[in-house]
Design an enzyme around this catalytic site. Structure first.
Site, short mmCIF file in Angstrom:
data_model
loop_
_atom_site.label_atom_id
_atom_site.label_comp_id
_atom_site.label_asym_id
_atom_site.label_seq_id
_atom_site.Cartn_x
_atom_site.Cartn_y
_atom_site.Cartn_z
N GLU A 82 0.94 -1.27 -0.08
CA GLU A 82 0.13 -0.12 -0.04
C GLU A 82 0.77 1.17 -0.21
O GLU A 82 0.86 2.16 0.77
CB GLU A 82 -0.94 0.03 1.14
CG GLU A 82 -1.99 -0.99 1.03
CD GLU A 82 -2.89 -1.11 2.40
OE1 GLU A 82 -2.51 -0.51 3.32
OE2 GLU A 82 -4.19 -1.45 2.17
N GLU A 102 -5.68 -8.38 -0.53
CA GLU A 102 -6.33 -8.20 0.88
C GLU A 102 -7.66 -7.74 0.64
O GLU A 102 -8.02 -6.78 -0.20
CB GLU A 102 -5.86 -6.83 1.47
CG GLU A 102 -4.39 -7.06 2.02
CD GLU A 102 -3.96 -6.02 3.15
OE1 GLU A 102 -4.85 -5.40 3.66
OE2 GLU A 102 -2.60 -5.63 2.98
C1 BG6 Z 1 -4.20 -2.78 5.04
C2 BG6 Z 1 -2.90 -3.06 5.66
O1 BG6 Z 1 -4.12 -1.21 5.26
O2 BG6 Z 1 -5.31 -2.79 5.91
C3 BG6 Z 1 -3.07 -4.01 6.71
O3 BG6 Z 1 -2.13 -3.69 4.45
C4 BG6 Z 1 -4.22 -3.76 7.63
O4 BG6 Z 1 -1.80 -4.38 7.24
C5 BG6 Z 1 -5.63 -3.80 6.93
O5 BG6 Z 1 -4.26 -4.70 8.72
C6 BG6 Z 1 -6.64 -3.45 7.70
O6 BG6 Z 1 -6.67 -2.36 8.70
P1 BG6 Z 1 -7.01 -2.32 10.00
O7 BG6 Z 1 -6.39 -1.02 10.57
O8 BG6 Z 1 -8.18 -2.89 10.52
O9 BG6 Z 1 -5.74 -3.35 10.41
#
Ligand code: BG6
Length: 478
Positions: A179, A372
């Site tokens: 990201e 993701e």
């Molecule tokens: C993304 C990241 O931004 O979102 C992850 O690559 C992160 O590392 C995921 O865990 C979800 O965000 P959060 O803040 O809910 O952990």
């Protein structure tokens, strides 16, 4: 649809591994994040309450993580039981190069990752490796100011080269930076950036991003020499921005918001900065250190696929005063009145996944890869060894329906779908365990207290069955 689609799960080192045993690994930026609102805030040098100054008093959830460093064997066994054919994890720079300046990687650290890759391969799982998932050695922050210093490029390249050589024949998919656009929202997490009062914040952010882009391109260049079959991806925190109304001014505001993410993938995929970048620098009154050699490296070494995270769409308006705002990945957006966040912390928008897949494919015409996606929720409850997470099943079902439409009806080549936080982990934004993503529950609370045992949630069985039907039966719909 073919059956070589990658169905998988994803985690990162800093959110899972922990450093309980105090092995040689030294601290990274992520490791010193406390469990409070300062996680996402700008870090100022002269702030007596900054996270460096309060380090000894703060609780650092990454120190324990989910102790993946010691549990990885059982965890990967569970992933095999889940039936996935791909697993994304990140390598901790500081586990291999504790200060970032060593000449060669730590052998014990490397052995840990060799074991992971070996185990995944034995189970027939395709590893997807992120080289930098929000991590930079603290030493490089203190000494050089993190990614705002050109020197860090070569140190990163030394690290990246060592890893790529080690896994020359066992890893195919590489993501040099997680990201990258996050550097504009959470610059300490994204680039280890610390600010002086009154300095031009954007200048430092874009400069650091430029150095990361150069490092990304050099990684591609070196990687292709190590193994021409390596496949590299950019990685952006995606999610199409919608205009709050059809008013042209709102549509334009939405376009501008999307630029904050797409600028980085534009450079990584097309090999050059978009035309408006010069104007962006001028209006924000900064000049960057960008050499002709840099521009050539960027141009010559573009990525093979477009990987991204998708949690929700965003929403923008030209005049946003008085409009309700809501947190999304890394920043606040306008609350979309048509979306709900009843079961999730962020707004839930399955159609937004199809829209985003189309947006990225139409723009770049390269295979796309969802590395993701998932529902972060505080609703999971462990009762008698079970977690009845019907909302997660519904979330997955709805997103898979849209993914299938994008593949079948829009003809988009999607490499795979990797569910984020497939095993519960420490949240980036909150630092808490209680914002859970996994189909595997980890028995730890926000103070990292608990048995650390793993439990399969109802969604584990559902995801398992879904994948089996897709891979074996070639089922076409969700
Ligand atoms: C993304 C990241 O931004 O979102 C992850 O690559 C992160 O590392 C995921 O865990 C979800 O965000 P959060 O803040 O809910 O952990």
């Amino acid at each position: 649809m073919t059956n070589d689609f990658l169905w998988g799960g994803a985690i990162s080192a800093a959110q899972t591994e922990g450093n309980k045993d105090k092995v040689k690994k030294q601290l990274s930026n992520f490791d010193i994040l406390p469990m409070d609102s300062r996680r996402l805030q700008l870090v100022y040098k002269d702030d007596s309450n900054n996270i460096f100054n309060t380090y000894n008093k703060d609780h650092h959830p990454s120190e324990h993580g989910i102790d993946f460093y010691n549990t990885y064997e059982d965890d990967i066994d569970l992933m095999h039981e889940l039936g996935i054919n791909s697993f994304r994890f990140s390598i901790s720079w500081t586990r291999l190069f504790p200060t970032g300046e060593e000449e060669s990687p730590d052998k014990e650290g490397m052995k840990f990752y060799q074991e992971i890759v070996k185990r995944l391969r034995n189970y027939g799982m395709e590893p997807v490796v992120t080289l930098s998932h929000f991590e930079i050695p603290i030493n490089l922050i203190k000494k050089y100011g993190g990614w705002s210093n050109r020197k860090v490029i070569n140190l990163y390249i030394r690290y990246a080269t060592a890893v790529m050589k080690e896994f020359a024949s066992s890893v195919k998919y590489w993501i040099p930076f997680n990201e990258m656009n996050m550097i504009l929202h959470i610059p300490f997490i994204g680039g280890g950036l610390i600010f002086d009062r009154n300095e031009n914040i954007l200048q430092r952010e874009y400069q650091a991003a430029h150095y990361q882009l150069v490092a990304n391109a050099l990684t591609v260049e070196i990687g292709k020499k190590i193994n021409p079959k390596f496949q590299f991806g950019c990685m952006l925190a995606a999610g199409r921005t919608y205009p709050y109304t059809p008013k042209p001014e709102d549509v334009w505001a939405a376009n501008l918001n999307d630029r904050n993410a797409l600028l980085f993938s534009d450079v990584q995929v097309r090999g050059n900065y978009p035309t408006y970048f010069e104007y962006l620098c001028k209006t924000n009154k900064f000049q960057l250190d960008i050499t002709n050699d840099d521009l050539k490296v960027l141009n010559d070494n573009t990525v093979d696929f477009v990987s991204f995270s998708y949690y929700s769409s965003a929403c923008s308006a030209a005049e946003s005063d008085g409009l309700e705002r809501i947190a999304t990945n890394g920043y606040q957006t306008l609350k979309n009145p048509y979306l709900s966040n009843e079961t999730s912390v962020w707004q839930n928008d399955p159609i937004g996944l199809r829209i985003t897949l189309n947006q990225l494919y139409e723009r770049y015409e390269k295979p796309v890869f969802i590395v993701e996606n998932g529902i972060g929720t505080t609703k999971d409850e462990l009762v008698s060894g079970q977690v009845h997470d019907s909302y997660r099943i519904e979330y997955l079902r709805n997103h898979f329906e849209e993914l299938n439409k994008a593949r079948k009806e829009d003809g988009i080549p999607v490499i795979g779908y990797l569910m984020w936080g497939v095993i519960d982990l420490v949240s980036v934004s909150e630092g808490k365990m209680s914002k859970r993503y996994g189909v595997v529950y980890v028995d730890l609370d926000d103070k990292e207290q608990g048995s650390n045992k793993r439990y399969k949630k109802d969604s584990f069985y559902w995801y398992h069955d879904y994948i089996q039907q897709q891979l074996v039966g070639g089922r076409e719909n969700g």
